[in-house]
Design a protein around this motif. Structure first.
Motif, PDB file in Angstrom:
ATOM      1  N   GLY A   1      66.932   1.233  10.344  1.00  9.48           N
ATOM      2  CA  GLY A   1      66.701   0.046   9.529  1.00  9.48           C
ATOM      3  C   GLY A   1      66.092  -1.036  10.370  1.00  9.48           C
ATOM      4  N   LYS A   2      66.499  -2.262  10.110  1.00 11.79           N
ATOM      5  CA  LYS A   2      65.869  -3.388  10.785  1.00 11.79           C
ATOM      6  C   LYS A   2      66.855  -4.163  11.649  1.00 11.79           C
ATOM      7  N   ALA A   3      67.979  -3.556  11.972  1.00 11.11           N
ATOM      8  CA  ALA A   3      68.966  -4.226  12.816  1.00 11.11           C
ATOM      9  C   ALA A   3      69.757  -3.154  13.550  1.00 11.11           C
ATOM     10  N   ASP A   4      70.411  -3.574  14.611  1.00 16.31           N
ATOM     11  CA  ASP A   4      71.328  -2.672  15.309  1.00 16.31           C
ATOM     12  C   ASP A   4      72.721  -2.916  14.735  1.00 16.31           C
ATOM     13  N   VAL A   5      73.240  -1.944  14.042  1.00 18.41           N
ATOM     14  CA  VAL A   5      74.431  -2.147  13.228  1.00 18.41           C
ATOM     15  C   VAL A   5      75.646  -1.501  13.879  1.00 18.41           C
ATOM     16  N   VAL A   6      76.670  -2.312  14.052  1.00 18.89           N
ATOM     17  CA  VAL A   6      77.968  -1.827  14.522  1.00 18.89           C
ATOM     18  C   VAL A   6      78.995  -2.310  13.517  1.00 18.89           C
ATOM     19  N   GLY A   7      79.480  -1.407  12.682  1.00 16.47           N
ATOM     20  CA  GLY A   7      80.394  -1.815  11.621  1.00 16.47           C
ATOM     21  C   GLY A   7      79.690  -2.782  10.688  1.00 16.47           C
ATOM     22  N   VAL A   8      80.242  -3.982  10.559  1.00 17.93           N
ATOM     23  CA  VAL A   8      79.629  -4.976   9.674  1.00 17.93           C
ATOM     24  C   VAL A   8      78.727  -5.923  10.449  1.00 17.93           C
ATOM     25  N   THR A   9      78.686  -5.768  11.748  1.00 10.24           N
ATOM     26  CA  THR A   9      77.853  -6.657  12.561  1.00 10.24           C
ATOM     27  C   THR A   9      76.426  -6.120  12.618  1.00 10.24           C
ATOM     28  N   ARG A  10      75.498  -6.987  12.323  1.00 11.46           N
ATOM     29  CA  ARG A  10      74.086  -6.618  12.376  1.00 11.46           C
ATOM     30  C   ARG A  10      73.438  -7.389  13.521  1.00 11.46           C
ATOM     31  N   TYR A  11      73.267  -6.712  14.635  1.00 15.80           N
ATOM     32  CA  TYR A  11      72.688  -7.362  15.797  1.00 15.80           C
ATOM     33  C   TYR A  11      71.179  -7.486  15.626  1.00 15.80           C
ATOM     34  N   PRO A  12      70.635  -8.597  16.107  1.00 15.67           N
ATOM     35  CA  PRO A  12      69.182  -8.772  15.999  1.00 15.67           C
ATOM     36  C   PRO A  12      68.437  -7.834  16.939  1.00 15.67           C
ATOM     37  N   ILE A  13      67.190  -7.620  16.616  1.00 18.72           N
ATOM     38  CA  ILE A  13      66.278  -6.871  17.478  1.00 18.72           C
ATOM     39  C   ILE A  13      65.225  -7.849  17.983  1.00 18.72           C
ATOM     40  N   VAL A  14      65.093  -7.930  19.284  1.00 19.00           N
ATOM     41  CA  VAL A  14      64.099  -8.812  19.885  1.00 19.00           C
ATOM     42  C   VAL A  14      62.864  -7.978  20.204  1.00 19.00           C
ATOM     43  N   SER A  15      61.767  -8.330  19.592  1.00 21.44           N
ATOM     44  CA  SER A  15      60.539  -7.561  19.737  1.00 21.44           C
ATOM     45  C   SER A  15      59.466  -8.442  20.364  1.00 21.44           C
ATOM     46  N   LYS A  16      58.726  -7.884  21.322  1.00 21.79           N
ATOM     47  CA  LYS A  16      57.671  -8.643  21.995  1.00 21.79           C
ATOM     48  C   LYS A  16      56.449  -7.755  22.195  1.00 21.79           C
ATOM     49  N   TYR A  17      55.311  -8.331  21.936  1.00 25.79           N
ATOM     50  CA  TYR A  17      54.056  -7.601  22.117  1.00 25.79           C
ATOM     51  C   TYR A  17      53.029  -8.545  22.712  1.00 25.79           C
ATOM     52  N   ALA A  18      52.275  -8.076  23.676  1.00 26.87           N
ATOM     53  CA  ALA A  18      51.178  -8.871  24.229  1.00 26.87           C
ATOM     54  C   ALA A  18      50.092  -7.926  24.699  1.00 26.87           C
ATOM     55  N   THR A  19      48.871  -8.251  24.356  1.00 30.63           N
ATOM     56  CA  THR A  19      47.746  -7.432  24.810  1.00 30.63           C
ATOM     57  C   THR A  19      47.523  -7.677  26.297  1.00 30.63           C
ATOM     58  N   HIS A  20      46.800  -6.776  26.886  1.00 33.49           N
ATOM     59  CA  HIS A  20      46.347  -7.042  28.244  1.00 33.49           C
ATOM     60  C   HIS A  20      45.405  -8.243  28.235  1.00 33.49           C
ATOM     61  N   PHE A  21      45.207  -8.837  29.375  1.00 30.90           N
ATOM     62  CA  PHE A  21      44.255  -9.940  29.470  1.00 30.90           C
ATOM     63  C   PHE A  21      42.840  -9.368  29.393  1.00 30.90           C
ATOM     64  N   MET A  22      42.139  -9.843  28.414  1.00 30.14           N
ATOM     65  CA  MET A  22      40.769  -9.363  28.232  1.00 30.14           C
ATOM     66  C   MET A  22      39.805 -10.281  28.961  1.00 30.14           C
ATOM     67  N   ASN A  23      38.817  -9.688  29.547  1.00 26.71           N
ATOM     68  CA  ASN A  23      37.909 -10.439  30.413  1.00 26.71           C
ATOM     69  C   ASN A  23      36.774 -11.024  29.589  1.00 26.71           C
TER      70      ASN A  23
END
Lengths: 763, 271
Positions: A606-628
């Motif tokens: 799904g869209k969270a890390d779930v432990v019982g009733v706790t829905r932990y957030p997911i931290v997502s990061k994306y960055a392209t390489h430096f383009m010249n």
């Protein structure tokens, strides 16, 4: 001159790269991909969530073995996990029982290896496992649940069923006796049902069938005629064979035998390969636990090494299977009878609550090799990384043996017998030494028609000649290349990590390859892999992705990240914050075991890390390489607009960022919120040109929800000219139940004559 | 409680925790030297700072150093205050959910609680741990009260040596020495315990011819000093007697056996 430059789905498929200089990486490849996934349409989205399986386990010990046991018959699958000194299981068909203990008392934190032996000389399915320290064991994986609470000291344990689920026949008798049921017609082949059980559905009584004709089945006595009852032919799921008589004698005949003048061994249910417990013999040496090599109605032959004391019949000798024990509520208890399809007769039960899982106890084979790298190669179990074992010396005598560089092979179709005669004959067990590459065997994996033997710096393949000699045919495959730890078995390839941190596949790399070749598929991540700790490398191939878990630094104590390799795009999808001690599948769904805890999580949920009733957030990061952006001549380039396109659900916030000239701090950063109130179908998002100054707010449009409930968005944001040579763009998100996908980045690039003298070198 | 100050590399959180969690896991417990940390590195009390990768939120916790080598490190207090007025105050709103790997964990950092602990420690150890003054050791002393000063008490109620403050010393000095001057052969002297006295008596003697005489100075009929004098005819001869003693508490007469123009002077030292 202004021009637009786009990165879209095809570019995103390049995924994470960490080899070339960032300015030379392919446009669209990523320098940061944390908790990201390349979607099936090539976009970038947060990774899917995880969900705890069963109740949370607070043990401080990590998973040291995980496997899913799928039997030949029935639909059940049983996942097994090992941690601390415990082995626990989770049955798909008994999910309400949660995790339950199979056995404990293992050496703490020892790593277990598993392999399945399906259909062997016992015509039974077993889960074979070992942790190098305690005896090699096999487990039938049968599970049922208590039907009502059991009181302490009770003599009957009532369960849902001790029968296998398949019903082979369902008939009504036309004639009967205490030991026979007759049916109309001639539906059966003679002795078709020997070894099966008749189940009188009305009374629940079950008895072992000892013979049958075309219309009459004969079974162990019910004690009285049942009448012309409805009955079924079933199999007993839990092991049962018992012979108690005064007709049993012991013969010291090398190999020694146990005889029964009453000829009751077969009708009692004993089979070759069974491990039996004998009690009641007059000679103490005759009481103990032994393995049956062969059995007839009147004779059990034991292994040649067993030395019985000759004893004539007379004493009431009882022989039972060593596996006739059940474990529930964490405690093991032997049973002495299975009178009904729902009961075990025991001496004195311990208390257990209703619906608690009940499972059969593993059988131990102390004389078998104690290794934790197990493979099943054409119905032979191959054991490596052996800490100790029995073997023959040069003179053919059995003796203790310790060689983690040798692999042990069981007899054909017999997963618990590794013995071979002083002059080995076909079909017997075997021991093969690998005095190459040094060190222990790190894994054994069958693939195609061979089994691969991996050491840290050596790989060889082995197969047995399909002839009367039945000899091991070995082929050294790679020298100075090997696997540092376990190997991932994929559909077409094997994947492993070398000691110098090359993520390598072995397979037929090119169509012209006659011999399997290795390929460094992790080359694009080399600079990243070099920083990782890979000594506990574990992984799995699931659908078209390969997941493998390593340590994010060489000093990290346990695996704490998982890298994802996409076989379709042949690229890495990112680094996930999942530290795994092992992966497995249950019901075709992917699971991982914590490396630093005793819990199992379903992945891709799904869209969270779930432990019982706790829905932990997911931290997502994306960055392209430096383009010249460095231009020819004396031009300098600048960005003054970015374009974003993708899909988003309500309640989701994305933070877009843009960087220049290798700075860690973005020169542009803003949030894009997919709140419901911002959704104006076909209209501008929240501002329009003319009412807001450029660059103050993003401008764009957003669509109606798609079938997945997402809305397509596209917008452009303007900002003052940012002059730069190198630029990178990306996004971040942090939260539970966020749902978005980025499918295109666009850049409005302006090229101008350089006026910045600092960027021009004078010579 | 003891607390050691140690610098430790930044750690990553090994497993998610909620605001209600009472333990946490770290990616590793290695110090800068690559050696696993032990409870002794921290003492009996330690603090941790959790912050996200982008440094926008943080939480201060107290943990049990005895569990540092365990996979689950026990938290003893969550959401500690961001200022240092107390060490132990937990703030509910400061207790947060923390995400594995994303969360940076500093267990060797300088939290306000450590400084407050240090202040409390110094405040405490300055009295409790300091040496008491003696003739050979510098250390803490206790100010003597008037009564203690008067009584000559050596050690105060705290067990420390007593010192006399200037004002008490000054106020005592005026009454510490008293002088009584009496003309005549007899003086009734009242003394307190411990008082020392210096007694002088002077006068002259005229016999009426020539000859000699012996003059005595007595206290409570006990001769303390004598002087024999020879007197020429028609002359007077001066005499002077004196003694010192600590007579104890009482009132007794000082007497001079004979003489004219006799003056008795008593200096009493002590109160």
């Amino acid at each position: 001159m202004a021009k637009d430059f786009y990165i879209d789905s095809e570019n995103f498929k390049y995924g994470l790269e960490a080899l070339s200089d960032t300015t030379k990486a392919r446009a669209g490849s990523a320098r940061v991909m944390k908790n990201c996934i390349i979607t099936d349409r090539g976009g970038i989205a947060p990774r899917l969530g995880t969900t705890l399986l069963g109740a949370e386990n607070t043990s401080a010990f990590g998973i040291k073995g995980i496997y899913t046991f799928r039997k030949s018959f029935g639909t059940n699958e049983v996942m097994v996990k090992c941690y601390d000194d415990e082995m626990e299981a989770y049955s798909k068909n008994h999910a309400g029982a949660g995790w339950f203990k199979v056995k404990d008392g293992y050496t703490q934190n020892s790593e277990h290896g598993f392999v399945t032996s399906l259909v062997n000389v016992d015509n039974q399915d077993y889960l074979i496992s070992c942790n190098r320290f305690e005896p090699y064991q096999r487990w039938r994986g049968e599970v049922t649940q208590l039907n009502g609470a059991v009181s302490a000291a009770a003599t009957t344990v009532t369960v849902d069923s001790n029968l296998a689920s398949d019903i082979f026949e369902s008939k009504t008798a036309t004639a009967n006796s205490a030991t026979t049921l007759t049916v109309a017609g001639t539906p059966w082949a003679t002795n078709q049902w020997v070894g099966f059980y008749v189940h009188i559905t009305g009374t629940g009584k079950i008895r072992r069938i000892t013979s049958n004709t075309s219309s009459v089945i004969t079974f162990n006595t019910l004690g009285g005629s049942p009448g012309n009852v409805a009955f079924e032919v079933r199999q007993l799921a839990f092991p049962f064979a018992k012979r108690s008589a005064t007709t049993i004698a012991f013969v010291d005949s090398n190999p020694d035998t146990i005889t029964d003048s009453g000829n009751g061994f077969l009708t009692a249910g004993f089979k070759a390969g069974d491990r039996i417990i004998i009690s009641g013999a007059a000679q103490a040496a005759n009481n103990g636990t032994f393995n049956i090599v062969t059995v007839t109605a009147g004779t059990i032959t034991l292994e040649a090494e067993i030395a019985l004391t000759a004893e004539t019949a007379g004493a009431t000798v009882t022989i039972v299977l060593a596996s006739m024990s059940i474990t529930y509520a964490g405690i093991t208890i032997p049973y002495t009878d299975v009178d009904l399809a729902t009961t075990f007769t025991v001496g004195s039960a311990h208390a257990g609550a209703d619906n608690v899982a009940v499972t059969v106890t593993p059988e131990l084979y102390p004389q078998n090799p104690r290794g934790n790298r197990l493979g099943n190669f054409l119905n032979r179990i191959v054991v490596g990384n052996v800490r100790s074992a029995m073997a023959r010396d040069a003179g053919g005598a059995q003796q203790g043996f310790a060689s983690a560089g040798s692999y042990f092979v069981s007899k054909l179709n017999n997963p618990v017998d590794f013995r071979f005669a002083a002059t080995r004959v076909a079909g017997e067990g075997d021991i093969v030494s690998t005095p190459y590459g040094g060190g222990d065997i790190t894994d054994i994996v069958p693939q195609e028609d061979v089994a691969y033997i991996f050491k840290k710096n050596y790989i060889e393949s082995v197969k047995y000649s399909q002839d009367a000699n039945d000899l091991a045919v070995r082929e050294p495959l790679k020298a100075e290349v090997g696997s540092i730890n376990r190997v991932i078995k994929g559909a077409d390839d094997l994947y492993f990590m070398t000691t110098d941190k090359r993520l390598t596949s072995i397979g037929r790399v090119a169509a012209r390859d006659i011999k399997p070749q290795t390929e460094n598929i992790g080359l694009v991540l080399k600079r990243l892999l070099d920083t990782y700790g890979v000594d506990e490398f574990v992984g799995i191939e699931h659908e078209h992705r390969v997941y493998f878990s390593v340590k994010s630094t060489t000093t990290t104590a346990k695996n704490d990240i998982t890298l994802v390799y996409n076989k379709l795009s042949e690229s890495f999808e990112g680094i996930w914050d999942i530290g795994s001690g092992g992966f497995t599948r249950l019901n075709n769904l992917l699971y991982y075991g914590e490396s630093n805890g005793a819990n199992i999580y379903q992945m891709l949920t799904g869209k969270a890390d779930v432990v019982g009733v706790t829905r932990y957030p997911i931290v997502s990061k994306y960055a392209t390489h430096f383009m010249n952006l460095t231009a020819s001549k004396a031009n300098i380039q600048a960005l003054n607009s970015l374009y974003f396109e993708g899909y988003i659900k309500g309640g989701t916030t994305i933070t877009f960022k843009a960087w220049k000239d290798f700075s860690d701090e973005p020169f542009l950063q803003f949030n894009f919120e997919g709140t419901e109130t911002s959704f104006l179908d076909g209209a501008e998002l929240s501002a329009s040109m003319g009412t807001e100054s450029l660059a103050l707010r993003p401008l764009g449009t957003i669509s109606d929800p798609d079938p997945e409930g997402r809305r397509h968005f596209k917008f452009r944001v303007y900002f003052p000219f940012q002059y730069m040579n190198f630029f990178s763009v990306g996004h971040e998100s942090s939260g539970a139940d966020l749902d978005f996908e980025i499918t295109r980045y666009g850049f409005m690039v302006k090229e101008d004559v350089s006026m910045n003298q600092l960027k021009v070198k004078s010579i | 409680m003891s607390l050691n100050f140690i610098t430790i590399p930044t750690k990553r959180l090994g497993a998610n925790i909620t605001a209600a969690s009472t333990s946490f896991k770290l990616s590793d417990i290695l110090g800068w030297d690559g050696v696993a940390l032990t409870a002794a590195d921290f003492g009996t009390q330690a603090f941790a700072v959790f912050r996200n990768d982008s440094n926008t939120v943080m939480e201060i916790m107290e943990f049990d150093p005895a569990t540092i080598a365990s996979t689950n490190i026990t938290i003893t207090r969550r959401g500690l205050k961001f200022n240092s007025d107390t060490i132990t105050t937990e703030v509910t709103n400061n207790k947060l959910t923390w995400i594995k790997n994303e969360t940076l964990v500093e267990i060797g950092t300088n939290t306000p609680q450590m400084y407050q602990w240090l202040k409390n420690y110094i405040d405490g150890v300055a009295i409790a741990g300091a040496a008491e003054a003696s003739t050979t050791v510098k250390g803490i002393v206790e100010q003597a009260t008037q009564a203690e000063t008067n009584a000559g008490t050596e050690t105060g109620a705290t067990g420390a040596k007593l010192f006399v403050s200037p004002n008490i010393l000054l106020s005592n000095l005026g009454s510490f020495i008293t002088i009584e001057t009496i003309a005549g052969l007899t003086h009734s002297l009242t003394t307190t315990a411990g008082q020392r006295v210096i007694v002088w008596a002077k006068g002259d003697l005229h016999i009426g011819g020539s000859g000699s005489a012996t003059i005595t100075l007595q206290y409570n009929s006990v001769t303390k000093d004598t002087q024999s004098i020879d007197v020429a005819y028609a002359h007077r001869q001066a005499f002077s007697l004196m003694y010192t003693e600590t007579p104890g508490a009482g009132t007794q007469n000082i007497t001079v056996s004979a003489g004219d123009r006799v003056v008795i002077i008593v200096m009493k030292i002590g109160i």
